[in-house]
Scaffold this motif. Structure first.
Motif, PDB file in Angstrom:
ATOM      1  N   PHE A  61       0.809  -1.216   0.000  1.00  0.00           N
ATOM      2  CA  PHE A  61       0.000   0.000   0.000  1.00  0.00           C
ATOM      3  C   PHE A  61       0.845   1.270   0.000  1.00  0.00           C
ATOM      4  O   PHE A  61       0.292   2.371   0.076  1.00  0.00           O
ATOM      5  CB  PHE A  61      -0.936   0.010   1.215  1.00  0.00           C
ATOM      6  N   CYS A  62       2.151   1.136  -0.093  1.00  0.00           N
ATOM      7  CA  CYS A  62       3.023   2.318  -0.151  1.00  0.00           C
ATOM      8  C   CYS A  62       2.606   3.195  -1.325  1.00  0.00           C
ATOM      9  O   CYS A  62       2.447   2.700  -2.455  1.00  0.00           O
ATOM     10  CB  CYS A  62       4.487   1.892  -0.310  1.00  0.00           C
ATOM     11  N   PRO A  63       2.397   4.500  -1.105  1.00  0.00           N
ATOM     12  CA  PRO A  63       1.947   5.385  -2.196  1.00  0.00           C
ATOM     13  C   PRO A  63       3.051   5.716  -3.199  1.00  0.00           C
ATOM     14  O   PRO A  63       2.773   6.298  -4.247  1.00  0.00           O
ATOM     15  CB  PRO A  63       1.489   6.643  -1.447  1.00  0.00           C
ATOM     16  N   ILE A  64       4.295   5.344  -2.886  1.00  0.00           N
ATOM     17  CA  ILE A  64       5.416   5.641  -3.770  1.00  0.00           C
ATOM     18  C   ILE A  64       5.636   4.456  -4.709  1.00  0.00           C
ATOM     19  O   ILE A  64       5.801   3.320  -4.264  1.00  0.00           O
ATOM     20  CB  ILE A  64       6.701   5.913  -2.960  1.00  0.00           C
ATOM     21  N   HIS A  65       5.643   4.728  -5.982  1.00  0.00           N
ATOM     22  CA  HIS A  65       5.842   3.685  -6.982  1.00  0.00           C
ATOM     23  C   HIS A  65       7.156   3.957  -7.707  1.00  0.00           C
ATOM     24  O   HIS A  65       7.223   4.772  -8.631  1.00  0.00           O
ATOM     25  CB  HIS A  65       4.663   3.654  -7.952  1.00  0.00           C
ATOM     26  N   ASP A  66       8.188   3.287  -7.239  1.00  0.00           N
ATOM     27  CA  ASP A  66       9.517   3.483  -7.807  1.00  0.00           C
ATOM     28  C   ASP A  66      10.212   2.130  -7.909  1.00  0.00           C
ATOM     29  O   ASP A  66       9.556   1.125  -8.179  1.00  0.00           O
ATOM     30  CB  ASP A  66      10.321   4.497  -6.986  1.00  0.00           C
ATOM     31  N   ASP A  67      11.519   2.091  -7.687  1.00  0.00           N
ATOM     32  CA  ASP A  67      12.280   0.852  -7.857  1.00  0.00           C
ATOM     33  C   ASP A  67      12.466   0.064  -6.561  1.00  0.00           C
ATOM     34  O   ASP A  67      13.280  -0.867  -6.526  1.00  0.00           O
ATOM     35  CB  ASP A  67      13.656   1.168  -8.462  1.00  0.00           C
ATOM     36  N   ARG A  68      11.731   0.399  -5.514  1.00  0.00           N
ATOM     37  CA  ARG A  68      11.899  -0.301  -4.238  1.00  0.00           C
ATOM     38  C   ARG A  68      11.690  -1.807  -4.386  1.00  0.00           C
ATOM     39  O   ARG A  68      12.520  -2.606  -3.936  1.00  0.00           O
ATOM     40  CB  ARG A  68      10.927   0.237  -3.194  1.00  0.00           C
ATOM     41  N   ASP A  69      10.602  -2.203  -5.026  1.00  0.00           N
ATOM     42  CA  ASP A  69      10.287  -3.626  -5.140  1.00  0.00           C
ATOM     43  C   ASP A  69      11.281  -4.358  -6.029  1.00  0.00           C
ATOM     44  O   ASP A  69      11.528  -5.560  -5.842  1.00  0.00           O
ATOM     45  CB  ASP A  69       8.867  -3.816  -5.650  1.00  0.00           C
ATOM     46  N   LEU A  70      11.851  -3.654  -6.988  1.00  0.00           N
ATOM     47  CA  LEU A  70      12.894  -4.259  -7.824  1.00  0.00           C
ATOM     48  C   LEU A  70      14.115  -4.601  -6.983  1.00  0.00           C
ATOM     49  O   LEU A  70      14.709  -5.683  -7.141  1.00  0.00           O
ATOM     50  CB  LEU A  70      13.280  -3.297  -8.957  1.00  0.00           C
ATOM     51  N   LEU A  71      14.485  -3.714  -6.063  1.00  0.00           N
ATOM     52  CA  LEU A  71      15.619  -3.966  -5.181  1.00  0.00           C
ATOM     53  C   LEU A  71      15.301  -5.093  -4.195  1.00  0.00           C
ATOM     54  O   LEU A  71      16.158  -5.927  -3.894  1.00  0.00           O
ATOM     55  CB  LEU A  71      15.996  -2.680  -4.442  1.00  0.00           C
ATOM     56  N   ILE A  72      14.076  -5.117  -3.679  1.00  0.00           N
ATOM     57  CA  ILE A  72      13.662  -6.209  -2.787  1.00  0.00           C
ATOM     58  C   ILE A  72      13.736  -7.542  -3.522  1.00  0.00           C
ATOM     59  O   ILE A  72      14.170  -8.554  -2.959  1.00  0.00           O
ATOM     60  CB  ILE A  72      12.248  -5.960  -2.241  1.00  0.00           C
ATOM     61  N   ASP A  73      13.315  -7.544  -4.781  1.00  0.00           N
ATOM     62  CA  ASP A  73      13.355  -8.771  -5.578  1.00  0.00           C
ATOM     63  C   ASP A  73      14.790  -9.281  -5.736  1.00  0.00           C
ATOM     64  O   ASP A  73      15.032 -10.491  -5.699  1.00  0.00           O
ATOM     65  CB  ASP A  73      12.732  -8.518  -6.951  1.00  0.00           C
ATOM     66  N   LYS A  74      15.734  -8.367  -5.873  1.00  0.00           N
ATOM     67  CA  LYS A  74      17.145  -8.763  -5.978  1.00  0.00           C
ATOM     68  C   LYS A  74      17.615  -9.410  -4.675  1.00  0.00           C
ATOM     69  O   LYS A  74      18.381 -10.379  -4.695  1.00  0.00           O
ATOM     70  CB  LYS A  74      18.000  -7.554  -6.336  1.00  0.00           C
ATOM     71  N   ILE A  75      17.171  -8.873  -3.545  1.00  0.00           N
ATOM     72  CA  ILE A  75      17.514  -9.485  -2.258  1.00  0.00           C
ATOM     73  C   ILE A  75      16.894 -10.873  -2.149  1.00  0.00           C
ATOM     74  O   ILE A  75      17.553 -11.838  -1.755  1.00  0.00           O
ATOM     75  CB  ILE A  75      17.038  -8.596  -1.088  1.00  0.00           C
ATOM     76  N   ASN A  76      15.625 -10.974  -2.508  1.00  0.00           N
ATOM     77  CA  ASN A  76      14.912 -12.251  -2.382  1.00  0.00           C
ATOM     78  C   ASN A  76      15.543 -13.351  -3.225  1.00  0.00           C
ATOM     79  O   ASN A  76      15.453 -14.533  -2.871  1.00  0.00           O
ATOM     80  CB  ASN A  76      13.444 -12.077  -2.761  1.00  0.00           C
ATOM     81  N   HIS A  77      16.155 -12.984  -4.337  1.00  0.00           N
ATOM     82  CA  HIS A  77      16.767 -13.964  -5.221  1.00  0.00           C
ATOM     83  C   HIS A  77      18.263 -14.139  -4.953  1.00  0.00           C
ATOM     84  O   HIS A  77      18.987 -14.700  -5.786  1.00  0.00           O
ATOM     85  CB  HIS A  77      16.529 -13.589  -6.685  1.00  0.00           C
ATOM     86  N   SER A  78      18.727 -13.661  -3.797  1.00  0.00           N
ATOM     87  CA  SER A  78      20.137 -13.780  -3.417  1.00  0.00           C
ATOM     88  C   SER A  78      20.280 -14.706  -2.221  1.00  0.00           C
ATOM     89  O   SER A  78      19.407 -14.765  -1.362  1.00  0.00           O
ATOM     90  CB  SER A  78      20.718 -12.404  -3.056  1.00  0.00           C
ATOM     91  N   ASP A  79      21.384 -15.430  -2.188  1.00  0.00           N
ATOM     92  CA  ASP A  79      21.721 -16.231  -1.016  1.00  0.00           C
ATOM     93  C   ASP A  79      22.474 -15.399   0.012  1.00  0.00           C
ATOM     94  O   ASP A  79      22.489 -15.723   1.203  1.00  0.00           O
ATOM     95  CB  ASP A  79      22.581 -17.435  -1.419  1.00  0.00           C
ATOM     96  N   GLY A  80      23.108 -14.348  -0.457  1.00  0.00           N
ATOM     97  CA  GLY A  80      23.842 -13.456   0.431  1.00  0.00           C
ATOM     98  C   GLY A  80      23.861 -12.049  -0.126  1.00  0.00           C
ATOM     99  O   GLY A  80      23.778 -11.856  -1.350  1.00  0.00           O
ATOM    100  N   VAL A  81      23.912 -11.068   0.748  1.00  0.00           N
ATOM    101  CA  VAL A  81      23.961  -9.669   0.310  1.00  0.00           C
ATOM    102  C   VAL A  81      25.075  -8.939   1.041  1.00  0.00           C
ATOM    103  O   VAL A  81      25.429  -9.275   2.179  1.00  0.00           O
ATOM    104  CB  VAL A  81      22.622  -8.935   0.520  1.00  0.00           C
ATOM    105  N   ILE A  82      25.609  -7.936   0.374  1.00  0.00           N
ATOM    106  CA  ILE A  82      26.636  -7.065   0.942  1.00  0.00           C
ATOM    107  C   ILE A  82      26.139  -5.634   0.815  1.00  0.00           C
ATOM    108  O   ILE A  82      25.714  -5.216  -0.269  1.00  0.00           O
ATOM    109  CB  ILE A  82      27.971  -7.211   0.183  1.00  0.00           C
ATOM    110  N   PHE A  83      26.161  -4.901   1.911  1.00  0.00           N
ATOM    111  CA  PHE A  83      25.866  -3.477   1.874  1.00  0.00           C
ATOM    112  C   PHE A  83      27.205  -2.744   2.000  1.00  0.00           C
ATOM    113  O   PHE A  83      27.868  -2.843   3.038  1.00  0.00           O
ATOM    114  CB  PHE A  83      24.931  -3.082   3.016  1.00  0.00           C
ATOM    115  N   ALA A  84      27.588  -2.043   0.940  1.00  0.00           N
ATOM    116  CA  ALA A  84      28.872  -1.356   0.906  1.00  0.00           C
ATOM    117  C   ALA A  84      28.644   0.144   0.766  1.00  0.00           C
ATOM    118  O   ALA A  84      27.902   0.586  -0.119  1.00  0.00           O
ATOM    119  CB  ALA A  84      29.723  -1.866  -0.251  1.00  0.00           C
ATOM    120  N   THR A  85      29.263   0.911   1.641  1.00  0.00           N
ATOM    121  CA  THR A  85      29.028   2.354   1.643  1.00  0.00           C
ATOM    122  C   THR A  85      30.250   3.117   2.122  1.00  0.00           C
ATOM    123  O   THR A  85      31.004   2.629   2.971  1.00  0.00           O
ATOM    124  CB  THR A  85      27.837   2.704   2.564  1.00  0.00           C
TER     125      THR A  85
END
Length: 256
Positions: A61-85
């Motif tokens: 129900f988030c009113p913002i329609h952008d690339d958030r779900d695309l990024l979530i999908d990348k996490i869901n299809h990963s066995d491991g993630v790295i956050f680099a900053t």
């Protein structure tokens, strides 16, 4: 083959990017990994508006329609993630913080169980250790199996000694991540993680109703009756501790 996705919060393909590339090379020395680089600057991600619809009704129900779900999908299809900053003003970069803010509902409804997580922070002088602690905490509260991140000093011009020290840190971080990545099942929860689950689920059960997404999610997942988020075999001490944490959660809800 395991799939690992690196989410990079830097606007430049320099120190942070090169650190992730070296991390990938080290990881591939243990096992062949399918590795993807996600540069957050290339994705359209608007700022959270604080409407709380993702908390109360559900993230759909988030009113913002952008690339958030695309990024979530990348996490869901990963066995491991790295956050680099990079270290920007003693915090993660703005794109990285924005992603974390847009995923805040996951802290209410953890869902990344069984996925390995680590962090890489690059900096000029100091402050990176607190950023790693922050990212590792976000990972744990999102359900990931976390391996401790690393802080790299990349002050320009970088010395040969600093480069060698960074390489040693990356090598150790990759080894830690590999062990978590190859773990056959999620770990048994610590007393702290058990406490967080049992107290939060008990207060939620007594204070909320089907009107709230958090309540419906916990009921659908069977978390109101389970020992933990996922199937685990708790020893007698942790079983007893779990019941005690339930009691504390009950007392807290009655006093609210």
């Amino acid at each position: 083959m395991k799939r690992v996705t690196a989410f990079i919060g830097s606007a430049r393909k320099q120190a942070t990017y090169e650190a992730v590339r070296e991390f990938e090379r080290n990881l591939n020395s243990y096992t062949e990994v399918e590795f993807e680089y996600v540069f957050l600057k290339d994705y359209r991600l608007e700022f959270c508006r604080g409407c709380k619809l993702c908390f109360d009704k559900g993230e759909e129900f988030c009113p913002i329609h952008d690339d958030r779900d695309l990024l979530i999908d990348k996490i869901n299809h990963s066995d491991g993630v790295i956050f680099a900053t990079p270290n920007y003003s003693f915090q993660v970069s703005a794109p990285m913080k924005n992603l974390l803010d847009r995923l805040a509902f996951v802290l209410h409804r953890p869902c990344f169980f069984g996925k390995a997580f680590t962090s890489i922070v690059t900096q000029g002088v100091f402050g990176g250790n607190s950023i790693v602690k922050y990212l590792d905490s976000m990972g744990e509260n999102s359900g990931y199996s976390v391996s401790k991140g690393c802080v790299l000093t990349t002050l320009e011009p970088i010395t040969k000694a600093a480069e060698e020290k960074n390489s040693r840190k990356i090598k150790k971080a990759a080894a830690r991540f590999y062990r978590v990545l190859m773990r056959p099942s999620p770990p048994n929860p610590s007393f702290f993680r058990l406490m967080m689950f049992r107290m939060s689920r008990t207060t939620m059960k007594e204070m909320l109703s089907d009107e709230y997404c958090d309540y419906r999610h916990y009921k659908e997942e069977g978390w109101f009756q389970s020992d933990y988020y996922y199937d685990v075999s708790l020893n007698p001490v942790k079983k007893l501790a779990g019941w005690f944490f339930d009691f504390i959660g009950h007392r807290m809800s009655r006093q609210s």
